[in-house]
Design a protein around this motif. Structure first.
Motif, PDB file in Angstrom:
ATOM      1  N   ARG A 110      37.123  43.254  42.502  1.00 17.66           N
ATOM      2  CA  ARG A 110      37.249  42.456  41.331  1.00 17.66           C
ATOM      3  C   ARG A 110      38.657  42.704  40.805  1.00 17.66           C
ATOM      4  O   ARG A 110      38.974  43.740  40.395  1.00 17.66           O
ATOM      5  CB  ARG A 110      36.146  43.121  40.163  1.00 17.66           C
ATOM      6  N   GLY A 233      32.237  38.793  38.668  1.00 11.77           N
ATOM      7  CA  GLY A 233      33.523  38.534  39.133  1.00 11.77           C
ATOM      8  C   GLY A 233      33.984  39.015  40.432  1.00 11.77           C
ATOM      9  O   GLY A 233      35.197  39.073  41.069  1.00 11.77           O
TER      10      GLY A 233
ATOM     11  N   GLN B  61      46.356  44.818  46.726  1.00 15.75           N
ATOM     12  CA  GLN B  61      45.672  44.112  45.743  1.00 15.75           C
ATOM     13  C   GLN B  61      46.112  44.991  44.424  1.00 15.75           C
ATOM     14  O   GLN B  61      46.241  44.098  43.434  1.00 15.75           O
ATOM     15  CB  GLN B  61      44.168  43.656  45.952  1.00 15.75           C
ATOM     16  N   GLN B  94      44.697  34.333  45.731  1.00 11.83           N
ATOM     17  CA  GLN B  94      44.590  33.741  44.575  1.00 11.83           C
ATOM     18  C   GLN B  94      43.920  34.449  43.613  1.00 11.83           C
ATOM     19  O   GLN B  94      44.184  34.251  42.337  1.00 11.83           O
ATOM     20  CB  GLN B  94      43.734  32.514  45.168  1.00 11.83           C
ATOM     21  N   ALA B  95      42.945  35.151  43.957  1.00 13.84           N
ATOM     22  CA  ALA B  95      42.097  36.138  43.063  1.00 13.84           C
ATOM     23  C   ALA B  95      43.063  37.130  42.377  1.00 13.84           C
ATOM     24  O   ALA B  95      42.754  37.225  41.232  1.00 13.84           O
ATOM     25  CB  ALA B  95      41.033  36.728  43.857  1.00 13.84           C
ATOM     26  N   TYR B  96      44.045  37.618  42.841  1.00 17.02           N
ATOM     27  CA  TYR B  96      45.080  38.525  42.418  1.00 17.02           C
ATOM     28  C   TYR B  96      46.410  37.891  41.869  1.00 17.02           C
ATOM     29  O   TYR B  96      47.126  38.797  41.275  1.00 17.02           O
ATOM     30  CB  TYR B  96      45.216  39.836  43.370  1.00 17.02           C
TER      31      TYR B  96
END
Lengths: 248, 126
Positions: A110, A233, B61, B94-96
């Protein structure tokens, strides 16, 4: 992995450096590594790796057979490991040596960020668990665990924090996690926690730590909390398969 | 010419990437782990950041997450530099909050141009 982190890893997971091995070529260069940890009558194999130019030369098999022989000599009854899904050469080697699939595991992440307040429509109270009480709470766990998240690994870990909650609906429970300077990880819940209470705890934890990245390793694909994680998430990064070998 | 930092734990990959970028006229700094990468970036802010997502210790990440919290780096392109399957790499990037993905093994003919495009894109936004 740098030396400091490797030292922590060895201590956290009870890796036995005497029984762990490296392979060398004729020039005395390291061509492979295999680490093994022992707890009572169980062993865990980790960090098996072979340099690319030595793959397909049975280097991995030699490393595995050597540590398995050490395990036999020590009276180990069960050897366990996890293999990343898609690593077919490693998986085929483990199958050849007699390992069997036990369960499928998720590695989930997350990114930092405060949770959406609308995600938890529960009214709840939260209290920190005193650090000295954390071992007692962990001893209540009944779920199947992997080497990484069993209590002995968690108790070897620094920076554990715990929170208990009680919802207005009277659902209650707790969560314990490792809070490093950069990351929330090693999160475990009390047994038989309701999905609502899990969601409330996750919401609280991320609300308290909005700048922290989060990583949960080895969550069973059958975990009743996977849906709660997703609501907050989390997403899947990759999967591992846990495999066991009985030696006696 | 742009200043590029490559955070990559595999020395062969780092050497190859650095060589290609230097040949194309870029200034290149390499860091072998996330901690050194962050220290170097804070001391000497680059124009483009390439981060291997599979770093040991402080992983890629987390490095990206920490960089994205820095106001001074809001305009700096952060590119995921990874051997992960393309779909996973793009989802993670994209998420990070990465600006893009360059997959490994690198395409030696196009790599320097790919990095230059990120630097040019950032300069246009300034």
């Amino acid at each position: 992995m740098n030396a400091k982190r490797m030292t922590e890893y060895v201590q956290q997971y009870d890796v036995d450096l005497e029984a762990s091995i490296v392979s060398l070529n004729h020039e005395q260069e390291v061509t492979g590594l295999c680490m093994i940890a022992f707890r009572d009558t169980r062993a865990w194999i980790t960090r098996l790796g072979v340099v690319p130019e030595r793959r397909l030369h049975k280097n991995g098999q030699f490393l595995m057979e050597t540590v398995l022989e050490t395990a036999r000599q020590r009276g180990i009854q069960r050897v366990q490991l996890e293999v990343i899904q898609g690593n077919e050469p490693a998986r085929n080697l483990f199958l050849k040596l007699g390992f069997q699939d036990v369960q499928e595991l998720l590695i989930i992440r997350r990114p930092p960020g405060a949770p959406n307040p609308e995600l938890t429509p529960f009214t709840a109270t939260f209290n920190p668990i005193p650090h000295t009480d954390i071992p007692n709470y962990l001893s209540q766990r009944t779920e199947r665990t992997t080497w990484l998240d069993e209590n002995r690994s968690l108790l070897n870990t620094g920076g554990l924090k715990g929170f208990s909650t009680q919802l207005d609906s009277s659902e209650k429970g707790w969560a314990i996690l490792q809070n490093t300077p950069f990351q929330l990880t090693h999160l475990v819940f009390s047994p038989n926690l309701s999905a609502n209470a899990a969601q409330a705890l996750l919401h609280y934890i991320h609300q308290q730590n909005p700048m922290q990245d989060a990583k949960i390793e080895n969550l069973s694909t059958n975990s009743p909390y996977w849906h709660s994680y997703q609501k907050l998430g989390y997403f899947e990064v990759f999967r591992r398969t846990e495999m066991h070998l009985r030696l006696s | 010419m742009s200043k590029v930092i490559i955070i990559e734990d595999n020395p062969q990959n780092a050497r190859m990437a650095a060589k290609l970028l230097r040949h194309a006229g870029h200034e290149v700094i390499t860091a072998e782990d996330g901690e050194h990468g962050l220290t170097t970036i804070f001391e000497n802010p680059p124009d483009v950041i390439l981060v291997d997502l599979g770093l040991p210790d402080l992983d890629g990440q987390t490095v990206v997450a920490l960089l994205r919290q820095q106001d001074t780096l809001k305009q700096t392109p952060i590119v995921a530099f990874t051997a992960w399957p393309e779909s996973t790499a793009h989802a993670m990037a994209q998420a990070y909050g990465c600006d893009g993905v360059i997959t490994k093994p690198i395409d030696t003919r196009n790599f320097a141009q790919q990095v230059s495009n990120f630097a040019t894109g950032a300069k246009r936004r300034e």
